[in-house]
Design a protein around this motif. Structure first.
Motif, short mmCIF file in Angstrom:
data_model
loop_
_atom_site.label_atom_id
_atom_site.label_comp_id
_atom_site.label_asym_id
_atom_site.label_seq_id
_atom_site.Cartn_x
_atom_site.Cartn_y
_atom_site.Cartn_z
N UNK A 6 12.10 4.21 -4.15
CA UNK A 6 12.11 2.76 -4.21
C UNK A 6 12.03 2.20 -2.80
N UNK A 7 10.84 2.11 -2.22
CA UNK A 7 10.72 1.54 -0.87
C UNK A 7 11.29 0.13 -0.82
N UNK A 8 11.78 -0.27 0.34
CA UNK A 8 12.45 -1.56 0.47
C UNK A 8 11.46 -2.73 0.49
N UNK A 9 10.29 -2.54 1.07
CA UNK A 9 9.35 -3.63 1.27
C UNK A 9 8.47 -3.84 0.04
N UNK A 10 8.29 -5.10 -0.35
CA UNK A 10 7.38 -5.41 -1.45
C UNK A 10 5.95 -4.99 -1.14
N UNK A 11 5.63 -4.89 0.12
CA UNK A 11 4.30 -4.43 0.54
C UNK A 11 3.98 -3.06 -0.03
#
Length: 325
Positions: A60-65
């Motif tokens: 689950x990467x932190x950035x919406x990018x």
């Protein structure tokens, strides 16, 4: 767990044979395919249900990018490769339907057929998604616009994850959906919360054990990873500029509940299937079912899905597609 360029993907699998990749929607997990895994396996296929990036045990990467559609398509490609396969049939529900469709669109070399559940394929259009959302709300706010601001929906949902999930599932279920004001729950009044208009009932397909499992997973992970998919929609629109209006030509299947609000809202997309899904093999609306069609009507959905998979086995590139019905 398998390694992908963006981290790791958790999956559950059953059976052997040609690969069928199952992609869930919001707010779900691999668990939403629990009724299909054994049916697909019994039909002679290798059924694999993933936790999409941002959900469950997957990264689950932190950035919406990091949640733009190209990254999710590459996750799916990497899963196929990690399982030792070159190609797969891909099937998705809700957001998973969009992810499956774009996987087939962008990587036809890998995804040889596509099944779409609940949300029909709609090619990239001329209007930016957030601009479209702003036009839909009027004096209220469309739910996808409500989900855009980081932390805002989380503040509502994470106060009572189990209660919010139960209400969301019920409001979109065929046996508990509102009999009046249909669709109102998708519009948030000024100063209000999305959950204010949820149905407070329990769908017949969702028992305490299943709800407890889902709630525990989302309490552990939070909702930001799941909501970041909505926050990447404008990025998707930019990334898919070269595919504006593009059809998906592989053999396809569309299944939805007859009471699913998504079918009503996206009726134009369904009508366009002869152009946008020229390889459509079958299209089926399940009477009495709402949005969670493969959980609400698992036996009927399994019959349709397995019949389609068997039809694919005997299909050649020159076989004309059946007309939608």
């Amino acid at each position: 767990m398998v390694d992908v360029p963006g981290g790791r993907v958790h999956l559950v699998e059953q059976g052997t044979g040609p690969l069928v990749l199952l992609v869930h929607g919001f707010p779900e997990l691999w668990h939403s395919w629990r009724h299909q895994l054994p049916a697909i396996a019994a039909a002679g296929h290798r059924a694999v249900a993933v936790d999409v990036r941002g959900y469950g045990r997957s990264s689950a990467p932190a950035s919406a990018e990091e949640y733009r559609i190209g990254a999710l398509v590459e996750d799916n490609v990497a899963v196929v490769r990690a399982l030792g396969e070159e190609t797969a049939v891909i099937v998705g529900h809700d957001w998973g339907s969009t992810i499956a469709a774009d996987s087939a669109l962008l990587r036809p070399d890998v995804f040889t057929a596509v099944g779409l559940f609940g949300v029909p394929y709609a090619p990239r259009g001329a209007i930016r998604p957030t601009d479209a959302f702003a036009l839909m709300g009027g004096d209220e706010e469309f739910y996808a616009a409500y989900f855009q601001e980081p932390g805002r929906a989380e503040a509502e949902i994470e106060k009572d994850v189990r209660g919010w999930l139960a209400g969301f599932y019920a409001t979109l279920s065929g046996d508990t959906r509102p009999v009046s004001g249909e669709g109102a729950a998708f519009f948030v009044p000024a100063g209000g919360r999305m959950g204010d208009r949820f149905v407070r009932a329990r769908p017949t397909w969702l028992d305490d054990a299943e709800l407890d499992f889902l709630a525990a997973e989302f309490e552990r992970t939070g909702l930001t990873g799941a909501l970041n998919r909505y926050r990447s929609m404008d990025r998707d629109w930019e990334d898919l500029a070269a595919w504006e209006g593009a059809p998906i030509t592989q053999p396809s299947l569309f299944v939805a509940g007859a009471l699913d609000a998504s079918v009503a809202w996206l009726a134009d997309a369904v009508e366009a299937f002869p152009v946008t899904l020229p390889g459509l093999v079958a299209s089926r609306l399940i009477e009495g079912s709402g949005h969670w069609v493969q959980q609400e009507r698992p036996d009927e959905v399994n019959r349709v899905l397995v019949s389609w998979l068997r039809a694919l086995e005997g299909r050649t590139p020159s076989t004309p597609p059946r007309s939608p019905r």
